[in-house]
Design an enzyme around this catalytic site. Structure first.
Site, PDB file in Angstrom:
ATOM      1  CB  SER A  28      -0.931  -0.046   1.218  1.00  0.00           C
ATOM      2  OG  SER A  28      -1.765   1.064   1.247  1.00  0.00           O
ATOM      3  CG  HIS A 109       3.304   3.109  12.098  1.00  0.00           C
ATOM      4  ND1 HIS A 109       2.749   4.066  12.923  1.00  0.00           N
ATOM      5  CD2 HIS A 109       2.976   1.900  12.668  1.00  0.00           C
ATOM      6  CE1 HIS A 109       2.110   3.467  13.919  1.00  0.00           C
ATOM      7  NE2 HIS A 109       2.239   2.164  13.787  1.00  0.00           N
ATOM      8  CG  ASP A 192      -1.010   5.485  12.639  1.00  0.00           C
ATOM      9  OD1 ASP A 192      -1.450   6.206  11.734  1.00  0.00           O
ATOM     10  OD2 ASP A 192      -0.898   4.249  12.542  1.00  0.00           O
TER      11      ASP A 192
HETATM   12  N1  LIG Z   1      -1.295   0.838   4.667  1.00  0.00           N
HETATM   13  C1  LIG Z   1      -1.217   2.159   4.818  1.00  0.00           C
HETATM   14  O1  LIG Z   1      -1.867   2.915   4.102  1.00  0.00           O
HETATM   15  C2  LIG Z   1      -0.306   2.772   5.833  1.00  0.00           C
HETATM   16  C3  LIG Z   1       0.792   2.092   6.295  1.00  0.00           C
HETATM   17  N2  LIG Z   1       1.734   2.737   7.057  1.00  0.00           N
HETATM   18  C4  LIG Z   1       2.931   2.016   7.443  1.00  0.00           C
HETATM   19  O2  LIG Z   1       3.660   1.692   6.261  1.00  0.00           O
HETATM   20  C5  LIG Z   1       4.363   0.455   6.463  1.00  0.00           C
HETATM   21  C6  LIG Z   1       3.980  -0.533   5.360  1.00  0.00           C
HETATM   22  O3  LIG Z   1       2.626  -0.877   5.530  1.00  0.00           O
HETATM   23  P1  LIG Z   1       1.712  -1.298   4.283  1.00  0.00           P
HETATM   24  O4  LIG Z   1       2.018  -0.419   3.118  1.00  0.00           O
HETATM   25  O5  LIG Z   1       0.331  -1.378   4.804  1.00  0.00           O
HETATM   26  O6  LIG Z   1       2.264  -2.756   3.972  1.00  0.00           O
HETATM   27  P2  LIG Z   1       1.639  -3.838   2.973  1.00  0.00           P
HETATM   28  O7  LIG Z   1       1.248  -5.016   3.789  1.00  0.00           O
HETATM   29  O8  LIG Z   1       0.641  -3.220   2.065  1.00  0.00           O
HETATM   30  O9  LIG Z   1       2.883  -4.199   2.030  1.00  0.00           O
HETATM   31  C7  LIG Z   1       3.892  -5.011   2.412  1.00  0.00           C
HETATM   32  C8  LIG Z   1       4.954  -5.067   1.312  1.00  0.00           C
HETATM   33  O10 LIG Z   1       6.155  -5.517   1.949  1.00  0.00           O
HETATM   34  C9  LIG Z   1       6.623  -6.641   1.228  1.00  0.00           C
HETATM   35  N3  LIG Z   1       7.388  -7.508   2.102  1.00  0.00           N
HETATM   36  C10 LIG Z   1       6.961  -8.490   2.932  1.00  0.00           C
HETATM   37  N4  LIG Z   1       8.015  -9.058   3.528  1.00  0.00           N
HETATM   38  C11 LIG Z   1       9.132  -8.433   3.039  1.00  0.00           C
HETATM   39  C12 LIG Z   1      10.522  -8.605   3.229  1.00  0.00           C
HETATM   40  N5  LIG Z   1      10.997  -9.538   4.049  1.00  0.00           N
HETATM   41  N6  LIG Z   1      11.365  -7.771   2.562  1.00  0.00           N
HETATM   42  C13 LIG Z   1      10.909  -6.830   1.719  1.00  0.00           C
HETATM   43  N7  LIG Z   1       9.599  -6.650   1.486  1.00  0.00           N
HETATM   44  C14 LIG Z   1       8.723  -7.438   2.141  1.00  0.00           C
HETATM   45  C15 LIG Z   1       5.368  -7.304   0.656  1.00  0.00           C
HETATM   46  O11 LIG Z   1       5.719  -8.152  -0.424  1.00  0.00           O
HETATM   47  P3  LIG Z   1       4.823  -9.433  -0.859  1.00  0.00           P
HETATM   48  O12 LIG Z   1       3.921  -8.916  -1.933  1.00  0.00           O
HETATM   49  O13 LIG Z   1       5.788 -10.416  -1.377  1.00  0.00           O
HETATM   50  O14 LIG Z   1       4.095  -9.900   0.363  1.00  0.00           O
HETATM   51  C16 LIG Z   1       4.618  -6.058   0.211  1.00  0.00           C
HETATM   52  O15 LIG Z   1       5.131  -5.580  -1.011  1.00  0.00           O
HETATM   53  C17 LIG Z   1       4.006  -0.002   7.872  1.00  0.00           C
HETATM   54  O16 LIG Z   1       4.978   0.519   8.734  1.00  0.00           O
HETATM   55  C18 LIG Z   1       2.663   0.679   8.134  1.00  0.00           C
HETATM   56  O17 LIG Z   1       2.360   0.874   9.501  1.00  0.00           O
HETATM   57  C19 LIG Z   1       1.625   4.067   7.380  1.00  0.00           C
HETATM   58  C20 LIG Z   1       0.551   4.792   6.970  1.00  0.00           C
HETATM   59  C21 LIG Z   1      -0.559   4.174   6.266  1.00  0.00           C
HETATM   60  C1  LIG Z   2      -5.939   4.120   9.471  1.00  0.00           C
HETATM   61  C2  LIG Z   2      -4.990   2.982   9.231  1.00  0.00           C
HETATM   62  C3  LIG Z   2      -3.540   3.413   8.989  1.00  0.00           C
HETATM   63  O1  LIG Z   2      -3.023   3.985  10.171  1.00  0.00           O
HETATM   64  C4  LIG Z   2      -3.529   4.446   7.887  1.00  0.00           C
HETATM   65  C5  LIG Z   2      -4.014   4.104   6.530  1.00  0.00           C
HETATM   66  O2  LIG Z   2      -3.234   5.587   8.153  1.00  0.00           O
HETATM   67  C6  LIG Z   2      -2.736   2.147   8.669  1.00  0.00           C
HETATM   68  O3  LIG Z   2      -1.905   1.734   9.502  1.00  0.00           O
HETATM   69  O4  LIG Z   2      -2.950   1.556   7.596  1.00  0.00           O
HETATM   70 MG   LIG Z   3      -2.434   5.959   9.975  1.00  0.00          MG
HETATM   71 MG   LIG Z   4      -1.438   2.868  11.109  1.00  0.00          MG
END
Ligand SMILES: NC(=O)C1=CN([C@@H]2O[C@H](COP(=O)(O)OP(=O)(O)OC[C@H]3O[C@@H](n4cnc5c(N)ncnc54)[C@H](OP(=O)(O)O)[C@@H]3O)[C@@H](O)[C@H]2O)C=CC1
Ligand SMILES: CC[C@](O)(C(C)=O)C(=O)O
Ligand SMILES: [Mg+2]
Ligand SMILES: [Mg+2]
Length: 330
Positions: A28, A109, A192
């Site tokens: 994401s 995060h 968060d």
């Molecule tokens: N989701 C969001 O909108 C938000 C997320 N965050 C933060 O951003 C960070 C990422 O979250 P998010 O984007 O939700 O994550 P996702 O679960 O969407 O994505 C995970 C990604 O990491 C990859 N991955 C898994 N294991 C490994 C590894 N060992 N080495 C390298 N890549 C790997 C996955 O690959 P594969 O496809 O192979 O599984 C995938 O591409 C977190 O810290 C989260 O708290 C912050 C704000 C909002």
């Molecule tokens: C609200 C969920 C979130 O904190 C975000 C999208 O900001 C997350 O960890 O995905």
């Molecule tokens: Mg958030």
């Molecule tokens: Mg969050």
């Protein structure tokens, strides 16, 4: 205390354009950061294991994909955007052995730094650029010439330039178009987690499911219940987003506003606020983090069971059917 806000005019995009950035993970947030930084003229590579499902998607977008350890070795700004529970192992195995003095380690995060799961060496800059929105919207807003607000924080600042680097990175993903607020890892992590548990994800999902159950258990049609307590949520939230709660109250009928003012506090009463305080306490004292890390290490049995239960909730079936009939949802 007033927060410090920054916009595009306060940021120097040239700083991040002069660095080599590794985005570890392409989910994401990862896809949004990698693509928008690339479109902002930044030298980006994506770090993913050879077996990763995300590799093909990143390559289709023209991004260069290497392993996480190769990405960390090549880059001097390493942004970890893998799941929070995977980050400790990725850091230990792929990043730490490739960290050089003067590198910057970035997070989206603060979980792993706030709870002491990752402890980088003192000659490495440690900062956070945390968009306040889901990654797919971070990218969509960037493409539309808009932006999602970001929080930035600096945990380690060996050269005195880490804040400017974080602000430059935030500008590269469009955050400084909407506003960037300076905070700490502690404040971002705790607010968060609280926001997603009590209001944005946990609170809203439970409110919608309970509303749907009350209506359908009383004999009303599931389709009507779905439109009433789920579909219309977006339309009402759009008004709140644009004009605050006051703006929403201006647009709805007086009857709705009277019901809101007198019944809302009965639904979300003092006992719910007390539960919110307890949830915040579990975040602040580390109970939630400990539980989540242990759950992940055990193979996520409770997470899987609850997620499956949620997916089987009757609101999902009726929602799938109704959304399938709306051409613009496809
Ligand atoms: N989701 C969001 O909108 C938000 C997320 N965050 C933060 O951003 C960070 C990422 O979250 P998010 O984007 O939700 O994550 P996702 O679960 O969407 O994505 C995970 C990604 O990491 C990859 N991955 C898994 N294991 C490994 C590894 N060992 N080495 C390298 N890549 C790997 C996955 O690959 P594969 O496809 O192979 O599984 C995938 O591409 C977190 O810290 C989260 O708290 C912050 C704000 C909002
Ligand atoms: C609200 C969920 C979130 O904190 C975000 C999208 O900001 C997350 O960890 O995905
Ligand atoms: Mg958030
Ligand atoms: Mg969050």
């Amino acid at each position: 205390m007033a927060v410090e806000m920054f916009y595009d005019d306060d940021a120097d995009l040239g700083i991040i354009q002069s660095r080599k950035v590794a985005v570890i993970g392409y989910g994401s947030q990862g896809h949004a950061h990698a693509l928008s930084l690339r479109d902002s003229g930044v030298d980006v590579r994506v770090g993913l294991p050879e077996t990763s499902k995300s590799r093909a998607k990143a390559e289709e977008e023209g991004l260069r994909v290497v392993t996480p350890s190769e990405a960390a070795a090549e880059a001097d700004v390493i942004m970890i955007l893998a799941p929070d529970t995977a980050q400790r192992k990725i850091y230990a195995e792929d990043i730490a052995p490739n960290l050089k003095s003067g590198d910057a380690l970035f997070f989206g995060h603060g979980f792993n730094i706030r709870y002491g799961l990752i402890q980088p060496p003192s000659d490495v800059a440690v900062a956070m650029v945390a968009p306040k929105g889901p990654g797919h919207l971070v990218r969509r807003q960037f493409v539309d010439g808009k932006g999602v607000p970001c929080l930035i924080a600096v945990e380690q600042d060996p050269d005195g330039k880490t804040e400017a680097l974080a602000l430059s990175y935030a500008a590269g993903i469009g955050g400084a178009r909407a506003g960037v607020i300076k905070t700490t890892f502690k404040e971002e992590t705790e607010t968060d987690l609280f926001g997603e548990q009590a209001v944005l994800c946990g609170g809203i999902s439970a409110l919608i499911q309970n509303g749907f159950e009350v209506l359908t258990e009383a004999g009303y049609a599931p389709e009507i219940a779905y439109f009433e307590v789920l579909h219309e949520v977006k339309l009402i939230v759009d008004l709140i987003y644009e004009g605050g709660i006051a703006g929403q109250r201006y647009s709805v009928s007086d009857t709705a506003e009277y019901g809101d003012l007198t019944r809302g506090p009965r639904v979300i009463g003092p006992e719910v606020k007390e539960n919110m305080r307890k949830i915040l306490g579990e975040i602040q004292d580390g109970t939630f983090a400990k539980e989540w890390v242990a759950e992940d290490e055990a193979g996520r049995p409770n997470f899987t069971k609850l997620a499956e239960q949620g997916a089987r909730h009757p609101i999902e079936e009726v929602g799938k059917k109704l959304r399938g009939l709306m051409a613009w949802m496809k």
